[in-house]
Design a protein around this motif. Structure first.
Motif, short mmCIF file in Angstrom:
data_model
loop_
_atom_site.label_atom_id
_atom_site.label_comp_id
_atom_site.label_asym_id
_atom_site.label_seq_id
_atom_site.Cartn_x
_atom_site.Cartn_y
_atom_site.Cartn_z
N LEU A 1 16.63 10.91 -43.93
CA LEU A 1 18.12 10.65 -43.54
C LEU A 1 18.31 9.39 -43.02
O LEU A 1 18.83 8.15 -43.95
N LEU A 2 18.06 9.36 -41.65
CA LEU A 2 18.13 8.21 -40.98
C LEU A 2 17.73 6.97 -41.23
O LEU A 2 18.20 6.03 -41.90
N ALA A 3 16.53 7.29 -41.50
CA ALA A 3 15.40 6.15 -42.05
C ALA A 3 15.97 5.34 -43.20
O ALA A 3 15.89 4.13 -43.03
N VAL A 4 16.42 6.17 -44.24
CA VAL A 4 16.72 6.10 -45.70
C VAL A 4 17.68 4.75 -44.79
O VAL A 4 17.90 4.01 -45.67
N GLY B 1 22.50 11.06 -30.53
CA GLY B 1 21.96 10.33 -31.38
C GLY B 1 21.28 9.08 -31.39
O GLY B 1 20.39 8.90 -31.90
N PHE B 2 21.34 8.16 -30.19
CA PHE B 2 20.00 7.63 -29.68
C PHE B 2 18.49 7.77 -30.25
O PHE B 2 18.10 6.90 -30.86
N LEU B 3 17.94 8.96 -29.30
CA LEU B 3 16.54 8.93 -29.82
C LEU B 3 16.65 9.63 -30.77
O LEU B 3 15.28 9.78 -31.53
N ILE B 4 17.62 10.45 -31.69
CA ILE B 4 17.48 10.78 -33.04
C ILE B 4 17.20 9.63 -33.84
O ILE B 4 16.28 9.73 -35.04
N GLY B 5 18.08 9.09 -33.95
CA GLY B 5 18.01 7.21 -34.60
C GLY B 5 16.90 6.40 -34.81
O GLY B 5 16.25 6.13 -35.77
N LEU B 6 16.44 6.73 -33.25
CA LEU B 6 15.16 5.90 -32.51
C LEU B 6 13.73 6.61 -33.54
O LEU B 6 12.71 5.99 -34.08
N LYS B 7 13.57 7.63 -33.81
CA LYS B 7 12.66 8.41 -34.40
C LYS B 7 12.44 7.90 -35.95
O LYS B 7 11.53 8.11 -36.57
N GLY B 8 14.08 7.61 -37.06
CA GLY B 8 14.65 7.45 -37.99
C GLY B 8 13.99 6.28 -38.19
O GLY B 8 13.09 5.93 -39.03
N PHE B 9 14.04 5.45 -36.53
CA PHE B 9 13.65 4.15 -37.12
C PHE B 9 11.93 3.79 -37.18
O PHE B 9 11.75 2.83 -37.55
N VAL B 10 11.34 4.80 -36.46
CA VAL B 10 9.78 4.35 -36.31
C VAL B 10 9.73 4.93 -38.25
O VAL B 10 8.80 4.13 -38.81
N ALA B 11 10.20 5.63 -38.44
CA ALA B 11 9.86 6.21 -39.77
C ALA B 11 10.22 4.95 -40.73
O ALA B 11 9.46 4.40 -41.92
N ALA B 12 11.43 4.18 -40.76
CA ALA B 12 11.63 3.20 -41.12
C ALA B 12 10.30 1.91 -41.14
O ALA B 12 10.37 1.17 -41.84
N ILE B 13 10.28 1.79 -39.77
CA ILE B 13 9.25 0.60 -39.50
C ILE B 13 7.99 0.84 -40.07
O ILE B 13 7.74 0.26 -40.76
N SER C 1 10.55 0.47 -48.10
CA SER C 1 10.29 1.21 -49.33
C SER C 1 10.88 2.36 -48.67
O SER C 1 10.50 3.19 -47.85
N TYR C 2 11.72 3.12 -49.68
CA TYR C 2 11.85 4.53 -49.48
C TYR C 2 11.62 5.27 -49.93
O TYR C 2 11.07 6.78 -49.20
N PRO C 3 9.61 5.91 -50.38
CA PRO C 3 9.44 6.98 -51.01
C PRO C 3 8.66 6.93 -49.08
O PRO C 3 8.06 7.36 -49.07
N LEU C 4 8.05 5.63 -49.15
CA LEU C 4 7.26 5.26 -47.61
C LEU C 4 7.68 5.89 -46.71
O LEU C 4 7.53 6.11 -45.83
N THR C 5 9.10 5.47 -46.64
CA THR C 5 10.01 6.15 -45.34
C THR C 5 10.12 7.81 -45.38
O THR C 5 9.98 8.23 -44.11
N VAL C 6 10.85 8.12 -46.99
CA VAL C 6 10.90 8.89 -46.68
C VAL C 6 9.29 10.21 -46.07
O VAL C 6 9.11 11.02 -44.83
N ALA C 7 8.41 9.64 -46.61
CA ALA C 7 7.17 10.50 -46.00
C ALA C 7 6.69 10.39 -44.45
O ALA C 7 5.64 10.77 -44.42
N ALA C 8 6.47 8.82 -44.40
CA ALA C 8 6.27 9.02 -42.43
C ALA C 8 7.70 9.02 -42.08
O ALA C 8 7.25 10.02 -40.71
N ALA C 9 9.13 9.45 -42.54
CA ALA C 9 9.68 10.47 -41.86
C ALA C 9 9.04 11.60 -41.22
O ALA C 9 9.27 12.27 -40.49
#
Length: 345
Positions: free
Chosen positions: A22-25, A275-287, A293-301
């Motif tokens: 969710l955060l990565a999206v 929230g910062f650490l949680i958001g960073l993990k979403g950031f890793v998935a987004a990168i 790509s939304y599907p690739l982002t969800v799979a990465a998360a």
């Protein structure tokens, strides 16, 4: 490690991965529309979880003061920008949306908090208090920099993160909070108990992702956001306001972050800086998803969640390091595949 432990770790990884998805999206959405790498996305998670915990305890959450203050600041900024062509309808819209709405929400919170209306009602009030922060933050911090470079926008995002972190400490305090789950029912799945709260997290995540798919594919506003993400100048030429698109993107990001905070509040203890650490993990998935790509982002998360779960078993002291190390081979691979250009003098 036996099969039971593996199943427990898989369950934890999928639940964590759902939140990171969710955060990565949300990060991908904001970057695609506004070119802002929104570092403080995780602050919405912490604010929502702590607001819900305060309402559940019968206390008025400190976020009401932040909402009123930031709304007033947005009103002042908008009045200044519109000073040359300000008319009564515009003035009424500014005062209604930026002053009256926060005050009304603050009044509702003051009346509802002592009543302890229950988790569902308090969760709805939490979303109502947190989500308006998104458009207000965009209008104050990023709309004036809409034509700036990505680096300038990133620096502004870091500044917003530091400000929200300090305000979180001021309004919520240093204590951590955790609320009881919505249900204590657990389903036995192959000898592994799956809590009702975990099933709610996964179900709502899937529902929200499907809702986003329908929003972008079937609605006029969703198509306008996609147009603004693909070609900002072309979208402006056909009448799509970049300011409207930015406010909508930040509002949706705030909604996703606030909903994530509501979902994880019963699962773990949340502090003002969690929230910062949680958001960073979403950031890793987004990168890993390329911020595109939304599907690739969800799979990465989901991969990030599973890596974190298994790392916590094998090397709990280094689980954060292992999670963030996942991004290095991806960056190296993309660096080798991309074409480099020399900067012109």
């Amino acid at each position: 490690m036996n099969s039971t432990i593996v199943l427990f770790l898989l369950q934890d990884g999928i639940i964590n991965g759902a939140i990171y998805a969710l955060l990565a999206v949300a990060l991908v959405l904001v970057f695609a529309v506004t070119r802002v790498i929104f570092v403080p996305q995780g602050e919405y998670v912490a604010y929502a979880a702590l607001t819900l915990a305060a309402l559940q305890a019968g206390r008025v959450p400190g976020i009401v003061w932040l909402l009123v203050a930031i709304g007033a600041a947005a009103a002042v900024a908008e009045l200044w920008r519109s000073r040359s062509d300000l008319h009564w309808r515009r003035l009424a819209a500014i005062l209604g949306g930026d002053v009256a709405l926060p005050l009304a929400l603050a009044g509702i919170a003051y009346l509802a908090a002592p009543l302890q209306l229950g988790l569902i009602a308090n969760a709805g009030l939490t979303l109502a208090l947190v989500v308006p922060l998104g458009p207000y933050i965009y209008r104050l911090a990023f709309q004036p920099l809409a034509n700036a470079s990505v680096l300038v926008l990133l620096i502004a995002a870091v500044g917003v993160h530091l400000a929200l972190l300090g305000l979180g400490l001021a309004f919520f305090g240093p204590e951590g909070y955790r609320i009881p789950p919505l249900s204590r029912y657990a389903l036995d799945l192959g000898g592994v108990p799956v809590s009702a709260q975990s099933m709610i997290v996964i179900a709502l995540t899937l529902l929200l992702l499907f809702g986003l798919y329908l929003f972008f594919g079937r609605t006029l506003l969703g198509k306008a956001l996609r147009a603004a993400a693909l070609n900002r100048r072309g979208a402006l030429l056909v009448g799509i306001s970049p300011g409207m698109a930015g406010r909508l993107a930040f509002g949706m990001a705030a909604l996703i972050g606030a909903l994530s905070g509501v979902l994880i509040a019963p699962l773990t203890t949340i502090y003002f800086d969690s929230g910062f650490l949680i958001g960073l993990k979403g950031f890793v998935a987004a990168i890993i998803g390329g911020l595109v790509s939304y599907p690739l982002t969800v799979a990465a998360a989901l991969v990030v969640g599973l890596v974190e779960a298994f790392s916590s078993f094998w090397a709990s002291s280094f689980k954060e390091v292992i999670v963030f190390t996942v991004i290095l081979p991806i960056l190296l691979w993309r660096s080798l595949r991309s074409t480099h250009y020399e900067d012109e003098e």
